[in-house]
Write an enzyme that holds these catalytic residues in place. Structure first.
Site, PDB file in Angstrom:
ATOM      1  N   TYR A   5     -20.800  12.851 -33.650  1.00 24.33           N
ATOM      2  CA  TYR A   5     -20.115  12.525 -32.408  1.00 24.33           C
ATOM      3  C   TYR A   5     -21.063  11.758 -31.490  1.00 24.33           C
ATOM      4  CZ  TYR A   5     -16.937  16.235 -34.010  1.00 24.33           C
ATOM      5  OH  TYR A   5     -16.085  17.031 -34.757  1.00 24.33           O
ATOM      6  N   HIS A  21     -19.628  18.654 -42.779  1.00 23.30           N
ATOM      7  CA  HIS A  21     -18.556  17.949 -42.076  1.00 23.30           C
ATOM      8  C   HIS A  21     -17.490  17.400 -43.015  1.00 23.30           C
ATOM      9  CE1 HIS A  21     -17.964  15.703 -38.007  1.00 23.30           C
ATOM     10  NE2 HIS A  21     -16.819  16.051 -38.531  1.00 23.30           N
ATOM     11  N   PRO A  37      -5.788  20.606 -32.780  1.00 27.03           N
ATOM     12  CA  PRO A  37      -4.632  21.504 -32.735  1.00 27.03           C
ATOM     13  C   PRO A  37      -3.507  20.982 -31.856  1.00 27.03           C
ATOM     14  CG  PRO A  37      -6.364  22.332 -31.316  1.00 27.03           C
ATOM     15  CD  PRO A  37      -6.959  21.182 -32.070  1.00 27.03           C
TER      16      PRO A  37
END
Length: 331
Positions: free
Chosen positions: A60, A127, A207
């Site tokens: 990130y 990951h 989500p």
């Protein structure tokens, strides 16, 4: 705040904090650059509200997100569960491919520890599965890191059932992080059952459908230039109108129970199993407060049934990633 237990007795808040959007300049942009000061204030307030589970990754930014999280948790480390991820190869700041070789794992863990400013990573995820490195070799390297005290728990991300079984045979797997939401329910076919069988916690990322399920995006014009979601097939001009039906179904329940769409979508996920802990991505205090409140929202059996019926598996139009992204999941 309510709390849940992932695998291996790892207790975390029932809602975690996905820190990925807290990037000012970098490789992943959601809704425009983040304000680092506001992002840090968001983490601080989340901790004050009882959130203990923070998720980041070296990819990130790359790297800068871990640095921001490290700054935010300085002096607040107690009781926190810090999760980060490895598994990519870099040339400077450019990602050049997956790499879960033991040598790259050793490089990655030391870099993450330094950027986060901590002595031990609580939950360390691969990951993405690396087809070139047997999962047994990866787990062996991670088991060595556990013994060395550099990490406490091992996790995988987007691994398939066979990989989970092979991994767990070498060393306990505490959590699997994969995409799961009301518009992405494929893990219900076999992955959730495999996790339950093996005692592995499940951590849904995205989500809220990368923000779509909040109801705040009704057209591509609502996305700023440079937003990563311009590349998301489900946000395409072809698929977005059909996917708005999913948002409207969530909205009907949200209106009935007096909650936000995001809270309903998160509460539905929480209701799918005691070992499930979603990590909605946030970068502002307002969004964080709304998401964290979902831990206290209990949907009735009728609400849950209405949502599952209105948004069955496969209801979303379009794949969840482009071709390259899809080649890296469910391995």
């Amino acid at each position: 705040m309510k709390y849940r237990t992932l695998g291996q007795g790892l207790e975390v808040s029932a809602i975690g904090l996905g820190c990925m959007p807290m990037i000012r300049d970098g490789n992943i942009n959601y809704g425009g650059p983040a304000d680092p000061g506001e992002a840090i204030r968001t983490i601080h307030e989340a901790i004050d509200l009882g959130v203990t589970f923070l998720d980041t990754a070296e990819i990130y930014g790359p790297f800068q997100n871990e640095e921001l999280v490290g700054e935010a948790i300085r002096g607040r480390r107690d009781r926190l569960v810090i999760a980060t991820k490895f598994g990519f190869r870099f040339d400077g700041g450019q990602i050049t491919g997956v790499d879960s070789s033991p040598a790259n794992i050793a490089r990655a863990v030391d870099g993450s520890l330094k950027r986060l400013g901590i002595d031990t990573i609580d939950l360390y995820y691969q990951h993405r599965v690396d087809p070139a490195v047997p999962i047994e070799e990866v787990m062996g390297a991670l088991a060595d890191l556990v013994r060395a005290g550099k990490i406490r728990h091992v996790g995988l991300s987007e691994a398939g059932p066979a990989t989970l079984r092979r991994a767990a045979a070498v060393h306990p797997v505490t959590a699997l992080q994969s995409e799961y939401s009301l518009w992405e329910r494929d893990v219900e076919n076999d992955i959730l059952a495999t996790c339950a069988e093996l005692g592995i916690g499940f951590v849904p990322y995205s989500p809220l459908g990368r923000g779509f399920l909040t109801g705040q995006i009704r057209s591509r014009a609502d996305l700023p230039a440079g937003d990563w979601r311009h590349n998301d097939p489900r946000y395409s001009d072809e698929n977005l109108p059909a996917n708005l039906r999913i948002v409207d179904a969530i909205g009907a329940v949200a209106e009935r129970v007096g909650a936000s769409l995001a809270q309903v979508a998160l509460a539905w996920l929480i209701a799918q199993g005691e070992h499930i802990v979603p990590i909605p991505g946030v970068k502002r205090r307002e969004t964080m407060r709304d998401s964290v409140a979902a831990a206290d929202l209990v949907l009735s059996s009728a609400d849950l049934a209405d949502l599952s019926a209105a948004v069955p598996p496969g209801a979303a139009a379009g794949p969840r990633y482009g071709e390259r992204g899809l080649r890296m999941v469910r391995l």
